[in-house]
Design a protein around this motif. Structure first.
Motif, PDB file in Angstrom:
ATOM      1  N   LEU A  96      48.350  85.492  23.727  1.00  0.00           N
ATOM      2  CA  LEU A  96      49.160  85.073  22.433  1.00  0.00           C
ATOM      3  C   LEU A  96      49.429  83.708  22.524  1.00  0.00           C
ATOM      4  O   LEU A  96      49.720  82.939  23.487  1.00  0.00           O
ATOM      5  N   ARG A  97      49.612  83.144  21.219  1.00  0.00           N
ATOM      6  CA  ARG A  97      50.276  81.904  20.837  1.00  0.00           C
ATOM      7  C   ARG A  97      51.205  81.870  19.958  1.00  0.00           C
ATOM      8  O   ARG A  97      51.352  82.543  18.994  1.00  0.00           O
ATOM      9  N   LEU A  98      52.106  81.148  20.585  1.00  0.00           N
ATOM     10  CA  LEU A  98      53.444  81.300  20.148  1.00  0.00           C
ATOM     11  C   LEU A  98      54.010  79.820  19.428  1.00  0.00           C
ATOM     12  O   LEU A  98      53.529  78.956  19.857  1.00  0.00           O
ATOM     13  N   ASP A  99      55.016  79.915  18.369  1.00  0.00           N
ATOM     14  CA  ASP A  99      55.381  78.778  17.572  1.00  0.00           C
ATOM     15  C   ASP A  99      56.266  77.995  18.583  1.00  0.00           C
ATOM     16  O   ASP A  99      57.278  78.451  18.833  1.00  0.00           O
ATOM     17  N   LYS A 100      56.146  76.812  18.930  1.00  0.00           N
ATOM     18  CA  LYS A 100      56.932  75.961  19.803  1.00  0.00           C
ATOM     19  C   LYS A 100      58.128  75.525  18.976  1.00  0.00           C
ATOM     20  O   LYS A 100      59.332  75.692  19.703  1.00  0.00           O
ATOM     21  N   GLN A 101      58.043  75.335  17.807  1.00  0.00           N
ATOM     22  CA  GLN A 101      59.218  74.669  17.342  1.00  0.00           C
ATOM     23  C   GLN A 101      60.162  76.021  16.938  1.00  0.00           C
ATOM     24  O   GLN A 101      61.413  75.965  17.023  1.00  0.00           O
ATOM     25  N   ALA A 102      59.641  77.132  16.624  1.00  0.00           N
ATOM     26  CA  ALA A 102      60.390  78.464  16.406  1.00  0.00           C
ATOM     27  C   ALA A 102      61.127  78.472  17.842  1.00  0.00           C
ATOM     28  O   ALA A 102      62.544  78.993  17.872  1.00  0.00           O
ATOM     29  N   ALA A 103      60.676  78.649  18.842  1.00  0.00           N
ATOM     30  CA  ALA A 103      61.303  78.882  19.922  1.00  0.00           C
ATOM     31  C   ALA A 103      62.312  78.058  20.349  1.00  0.00           C
ATOM     32  O   ALA A 103      63.274  78.425  20.766  1.00  0.00           O
ATOM     33  N   PHE A 104      62.212  76.808  20.271  1.00  0.00           N
ATOM     34  CA  PHE A 104      63.154  75.704  20.259  1.00  0.00           C
ATOM     35  C   PHE A 104      64.418  76.308  19.658  1.00  0.00           C
ATOM     36  O   PHE A 104      65.656  75.998  19.944  1.00  0.00           O
ATOM     37  N   ASN A 105      64.211  76.676  18.396  1.00  0.00           N
ATOM     38  CA  ASN A 105      65.335  77.046  17.577  1.00  0.00           C
ATOM     39  C   ASN A 105      65.736  78.562  17.790  1.00  0.00           C
ATOM     40  O   ASN A 105      66.398  79.129  17.175  1.00  0.00           O
ATOM     41  N   GLY A 106      65.211  79.211  18.943  1.00  0.00           N
ATOM     42  CA  GLY A 106      65.829  80.651  19.387  1.00  0.00           C
ATOM     43  C   GLY A 106      65.167  81.514  18.491  1.00  0.00           C
ATOM     44  O   GLY A 106      65.448  82.742  18.963  1.00  0.00           O
ATOM     45  N   LEU A 107      63.914  81.437  18.149  1.00  0.00           N
ATOM     46  CA  LEU A 107      63.316  82.425  17.286  1.00  0.00           C
ATOM     47  C   LEU A 107      61.668  82.807  18.060  1.00  0.00           C
ATOM     48  O   LEU A 107      61.374  81.804  18.565  1.00  0.00           O
ATOM     49  N   VAL A 108      61.043  83.768  18.010  1.00  0.00           N
ATOM     50  CA  VAL A 108      60.104  84.189  18.130  1.00  0.00           C
ATOM     51  C   VAL A 108      59.022  84.537  17.178  1.00  0.00           C
ATOM     52  O   VAL A 108      59.105  85.666  16.388  1.00  0.00           O
ATOM     53  N   ARG A 109      58.025  83.513  16.951  1.00  0.00           N
ATOM     54  CA  ARG A 109      56.763  83.706  16.130  1.00  0.00           C
ATOM     55  C   ARG A 109      55.728  83.500  16.569  1.00  0.00           C
ATOM     56  O   ARG A 109      55.599  82.585  17.628  1.00  0.00           O
ATOM     57  N   LEU A 110      54.533  84.073  15.947  1.00  0.00           N
ATOM     58  CA  LEU A 110      53.264  83.624  16.324  1.00  0.00           C
ATOM     59  C   LEU A 110      53.055  82.297  15.712  1.00  0.00           C
ATOM     60  O   LEU A 110      53.698  81.772  14.604  1.00  0.00           O
ATOM     61  N   GLY A 111      52.223  81.475  16.483  1.00  0.00           N
ATOM     62  CA  GLY A 111      51.922  79.939  16.048  1.00  0.00           C
ATOM     63  C   GLY A 111      51.410  79.311  16.997  1.00  0.00           C
ATOM     64  O   GLY A 111      50.449  79.770  17.835  1.00  0.00           O
ATOM     65  N   GLU A 112      51.563  77.838  16.714  1.00  0.00           N
ATOM     66  CA  GLU A 112      51.178  76.992  17.782  1.00  0.00           C
ATOM     67  C   GLU A 112      51.797  76.319  18.613  1.00  0.00           C
ATOM     68  O   GLU A 112      53.205  76.401  18.316  1.00  0.00           O
ATOM     69  N   GLY A 113      51.564  75.982  19.896  1.00  0.00           N
ATOM     70  CA  GLY A 113      52.337  75.144  20.717  1.00  0.00           C
ATOM     71  C   GLY A 113      52.637  75.915  22.241  1.00  0.00           C
ATOM     72  O   GLY A 113      52.786  75.239  23.191  1.00  0.00           O
ATOM     73  N   ILE A 114      52.902  77.385  22.341  1.00  0.00           N
ATOM     74  CA  ILE A 114      53.241  77.934  23.639  1.00  0.00           C
ATOM     75  C   ILE A 114      51.860  78.778  23.678  1.00  0.00           C
ATOM     76  O   ILE A 114      51.636  79.824  22.755  1.00  0.00           O
ATOM     77  N   THR A 115      51.178  79.043  24.838  1.00  0.00           N
ATOM     78  CA  THR A 115      50.318  79.772  24.951  1.00  0.00           C
ATOM     79  C   THR A 115      50.769  80.789  26.248  1.00  0.00           C
ATOM     80  O   THR A 115      51.229  80.195  27.202  1.00  0.00           O
ATOM     81  N   LEU A 116      50.485  81.948  25.975  1.00  0.00           N
ATOM     82  CA  LEU A 116      51.063  83.083  26.795  1.00  0.00           C
ATOM     83  C   LEU A 116      49.700  83.764  27.183  1.00  0.00           C
ATOM     84  O   LEU A 116      48.782  84.333  26.379  1.00  0.00           O
ATOM     85  N   ARG A 117      49.658  83.987  28.516  1.00  0.00           N
ATOM     86  CA  ARG A 117      48.415  84.656  29.111  1.00  0.00           C
ATOM     87  C   ARG A 117      48.972  85.671  30.148  1.00  0.00           C
ATOM     88  O   ARG A 117      49.555  85.112  31.067  1.00  0.00           O
ATOM     89  N   ALA A 118      48.730  87.037  30.003  1.00  0.00           N
ATOM     90  CA  ALA A 118      49.152  88.056  30.979  1.00  0.00           C
ATOM     91  C   ALA A 118      47.992  88.903  31.537  1.00  0.00           C
ATOM     92  O   ALA A 118      47.281  89.386  30.756  1.00  0.00           O
ATOM     93  N   LYS A 119      48.006  88.782  32.874  1.00  0.00           N
ATOM     94  CA  LYS A 119      46.936  89.639  33.348  1.00  0.00           C
ATOM     95  C   LYS A 119      47.452  90.966  33.387  1.00  0.00           C
ATOM     96  O   LYS A 119      48.496  91.381  33.942  1.00  0.00           O
ATOM     97  N   VAL A 120      46.713  91.953  32.844  1.00  0.00           N
ATOM     98  CA  VAL A 120      47.106  93.455  32.819  1.00  0.00           C
ATOM     99  C   VAL A 120      46.540  94.259  33.997  1.00  0.00           C
ATOM    100  O   VAL A 120      45.445  93.975  34.181  1.00  0.00           O
ATOM    101  N   GLU A 121      47.415  94.944  34.552  1.00  0.00           N
ATOM    102  CA  GLU A 121      47.100  96.019  35.494  1.00  0.00           C
ATOM    103  C   GLU A 121      46.320  96.987  34.737  1.00  0.00           C
ATOM    104  O   GLU A 121      46.757  97.538  33.936  1.00  0.00           O
ATOM    105  N   ALA A 122      45.156  97.295  35.437  1.00  0.00           N
ATOM    106  CA  ALA A 122      44.429  98.402  34.841  1.00  0.00           C
ATOM    107  C   ALA A 122      43.235  98.792  35.791  1.00  0.00           C
ATOM    108  O   ALA A 122      42.696  98.168  36.381  1.00  0.00           O
ATOM    109  N   TYR A 123      43.806 100.130  36.309  1.00  0.00           N
ATOM    110  CA  TYR A 123      42.909 100.884  37.174  1.00  0.00           C
ATOM    111  C   TYR A 123      42.141 102.014  36.738  1.00  0.00           C
ATOM    112  O   TYR A 123      42.896 103.002  36.211  1.00  0.00           O
TER     113      TYR A 123
END
Length: 147
Positions: A96-123
Motif C-alpha cells: 500500500l502507498r499512503l498519504d504522508k501529509q494526511a498521516a501527519f494530520n491524523g488521517l489515513v488515505r491512499l496516496g504518496e509518501g509512506i510505503t507499507l509492505r506486509a509479508k502475508v502468512e500463507a501455508y
C-alpha cells in the motif's frame, strides 16, 4: 482480532531537505504504537541534498494490530479489498502507498509518501492463500471483532 496473518509489516518514508524531519516522523508514527523505534538512514540525493529514510519493521502481533487498526480508518478500504489480488504479489507481500501529509494530520488515505509492505502468512505460500489471509485481516480490523 485473534490472529494476525502477517510475518511482519514494514513502513518506510523519505524526509527530503525541504521537509521537517520531526513532522515526517510524526506522520510515520501515526501508524505505529507509541513506543515504537524508528530507524533512520541519512543519504545524499543526486544534487547533493540530504534525504533521511525513516523506516519501521513491526514484528509483534500487538504492533501489527495497531497498524491494521489505523488502516481500518482508510476511507478507501473497499477499494483496497477490491484491488487485493493486485496488491499482493507472488511472494505473498501486500503493498500500500499512503498519504504522508494526511498521516501527519491524523488521517489515513491512499496516496504518496509512506510505503507499507506486509509479508502475508500463507501455508502453502501461494498467491491465492495470501490474498485470502490479507482480506481476512483487513476485514477483521475494520469490524468490531473482539474474539
Amino acid at each position: 482480532m485473534p490472529r494476525v496473518p502477517f510475518h511482519y509489516i514494514d513502513l518506510r518514508t523519505f524526509c527530503y531537505a525541504t521537509e521537517d524531519e520531526k513532522r515526517v516522523e510524526d506522520a510515520l508514527r501515526h501508524f505505529l504504537a507509541e513506543e515504537f523505534e524508528i530507524d533512520r538512514v541519512t543519504n545524499t540525493g543526486h544534487h547533493g541534498d540530504r534525504i533521511v529514510v525513516l523506516s519501521a519493521r513491526v514484528e509483534s502481533a500487538d504492533g501489527m494490530r495497531v497498524v491494521l487498526d489505523r488502516l481500518a480508518e482508510l476511507d478507501a478500504i473497499d477499494r483496497v479489498l477490491e484491488e487485493l489480488d493486485d496488491r499482493v504479489d507472488d511472494n505473498c507481500s501486500f503493498f500500500l502507498r499512503l498519504d504522508k501529509q494526511a498521516a501527519f494530520n491524523g488521517l489515513v488515505r491512499l496516496g504518496e509518501g509512506i510505503t507499507l509492505r506486509a509479508k502475508v502468512e500463507a501455508y502453502p505460500a501461494k498467491h491465492e492463500k495470501a490474498v485470502a489471509n490479507a482480506r481476512e485481516a483487513i476485514e477483521l480490523a475494520g469490524g468490531d471483532a473482539d474474539e
